[in-house]
Design a protein around this motif. Structure first.
Motif, PDB file in Angstrom:
ATOM      1  N   SER A 145       0.811  -1.016  -0.035  1.00 39.43           N
ATOM      2  CA  SER A 145      -0.049  -0.007   0.194  1.00 39.43           C
ATOM      3  C   SER A 145       0.843   1.246  -0.121  1.00 39.43           C
ATOM      4  O   SER A 145       1.945   1.382   0.749  1.00 39.43           O
ATOM      5  CB  SER A 145      -0.964  -0.004   1.314  1.00 39.43           C
ATOM      6  N   ASP A 151      -5.154  12.950   3.477  1.00 43.81           N
ATOM      7  CA  ASP A 151      -4.413  11.726   2.799  1.00 43.81           C
ATOM      8  C   ASP A 151      -2.852  11.641   3.167  1.00 43.81           C
ATOM      9  O   ASP A 151      -2.372  12.924   3.476  1.00 43.81           O
ATOM     10  CB  ASP A 151      -4.804  11.632   1.473  1.00 43.81           C
ATOM     11  N   ALA A 209      -8.224   4.325   5.372  1.00 42.82           N
ATOM     12  CA  ALA A 209      -8.477   3.469   4.075  1.00 42.82           C
ATOM     13  C   ALA A 209      -7.150   3.574   3.365  1.00 42.82           C
ATOM     14  O   ALA A 209      -6.477   4.478   3.567  1.00 42.82           O
ATOM     15  CB  ALA A 209      -9.714   4.099   3.101  1.00 42.82           C
ATOM     16  N   ASP A 210      -7.023   2.373   2.512  1.00 38.18           N
ATOM     17  CA  ASP A 210      -5.813   2.514   1.787  1.00 38.18           C
ATOM     18  C   ASP A 210      -6.322   2.296   0.280  1.00 38.18           C
ATOM     19  O   ASP A 210      -7.396   1.459  -0.097  1.00 38.18           O
ATOM     20  CB  ASP A 210      -4.782   1.487   2.030  1.00 38.18           C
ATOM     21  N   VAL A 211      -5.632   2.857  -0.660  1.00 35.10           N
ATOM     22  CA  VAL A 211      -6.020   2.748  -2.436  1.00 35.10           C
ATOM     23  C   VAL A 211      -4.785   1.636  -2.816  1.00 35.10           C
ATOM     24  O   VAL A 211      -3.734   1.966  -2.756  1.00 35.10           O
ATOM     25  CB  VAL A 211      -6.027   4.144  -2.862  1.00 35.10           C
ATOM     26  N   THR A 226     -10.314   1.604  -3.100  1.00 32.19           N
ATOM     27  CA  THR A 226     -10.304   1.951  -1.858  1.00 32.19           C
ATOM     28  C   THR A 226     -11.028   1.051  -0.709  1.00 32.19           C
ATOM     29  O   THR A 226     -11.993   0.647  -0.925  1.00 32.19           O
ATOM     30  CB  THR A 226     -11.010   3.412  -1.479  1.00 32.19           C
ATOM     31  N   GLY A 268      -8.540   6.672  -8.054  1.00 33.42           N
ATOM     32  CA  GLY A 268      -8.516   6.646  -6.555  1.00 33.42           C
ATOM     33  C   GLY A 268      -7.475   7.672  -6.065  1.00 33.42           C
ATOM     34  O   GLY A 268      -7.705   7.776  -4.728  1.00 33.42           O
TER      35      GLY A 268
END
Lengths: 111, 114
Positions: free
Chosen positions: A30, A49, A91-93, A99, B99
């Motif tokens: 990630s 973020d 959250a991670d993308v 996501t 995203g």
């Protein structure tokens, strides 16, 4: 499997105090992480973020810290206000678009 | 509109009924996402569109779930033969491109299957 999880389901703080919400992630690949705030009956709202080439990022009253060594994120809210009461998700993308959310921490602010 | 708009906001369906949930993304946003959020849980990814192309549908729980975005703007999530476990909030989100740009969520469509 890939997961993003939180240490505590609820957090109660006194108005004016600082809040710290923690999050662990499992995917070592990630490279982009987001904190969201969700108020009752609403969709998640972007807070801040951070990318994996950073270990700290500051916004207005919020700071995100990233420790890649132990795969840990935290969100710090300074001078917590009643309006900060909500559920917070890290959250991670992955793959540039997907996501993945954790289960969330509910923050209660006591007046 | 200024934000992501979803309709209906609330839907009660009888088990076995088909439902359709609509999402109007922010104008000009290329990417559109659908998420399912059960009570007390975080949103779970369902599917992703880039313009009209559905690039990832790996999160759709079963073949009763179908999503489309035929003209690259409005999207519809359809659930056929609804079951009680489909009860959840269905969130739509959009972003300018992918995203790694801020994703903006709608307020969700609350589905209750009785």
């Amino acid at each position: 499997g890939e997961s993003v999880g939180l240490h505590l389901p609820t957090l109660s703080v006194q108005e004016g105090d600082n809040s710290i919400i923690n999050c662990a992630y499992s995917n070592s690949a990630s490279d982009y992480f987001i904190w969201y705030k969700q108020e009752s009956g609403k969709g998640p709202q972007f807070i801040i973020d951070i990318r994996s080439n950073m270990d700290k990022r500051q916004g207005q009253r919020v700071t995100v810290l990233l420790n890649k060594t132990v795969k840990h994120l935290s969100l710090q809210i300074a001078a917590t206000q009643p309006g900060d009461s909500a559920v917070y998700f890290c959250a991670d993308v992955t793959g540039g678009f997907k996501t993945i959310f954790g289960a969330g921490t509910r923050l209660f602010v006591k007046a | 509109g200024a934000g992501v708009s979803q309709s209906p906001r609330y839907k009660v369906a009888k088990r076995g009924q088909d439902v359709a949930l609509r999402c109007d993304p922010i104008s000009g946003h290329v990417s559109l996402f659908w998420y399912q959020q059960a009570l007390g849980q975080g949103p779970e990814f369902l599917t992703y569109f880039q313009n009209e192309a559905q690039l990832d549908k790996s999160g759709l729980p079963s073949d009763r779930f179908f999503a489309e975005r035929p003209e690259g703007s409005v999207s519809t999530l359809k659930i056929q033969r609804t079951q009680q476990e489909d009860s959840a909030v269905y969130l739509c989100a959009s972003s300018f491109d992918g995203g790694r740009n801020t994703i903006y969520f709608g307020e969700g469509s609350w589905l209750t299957v009785v």
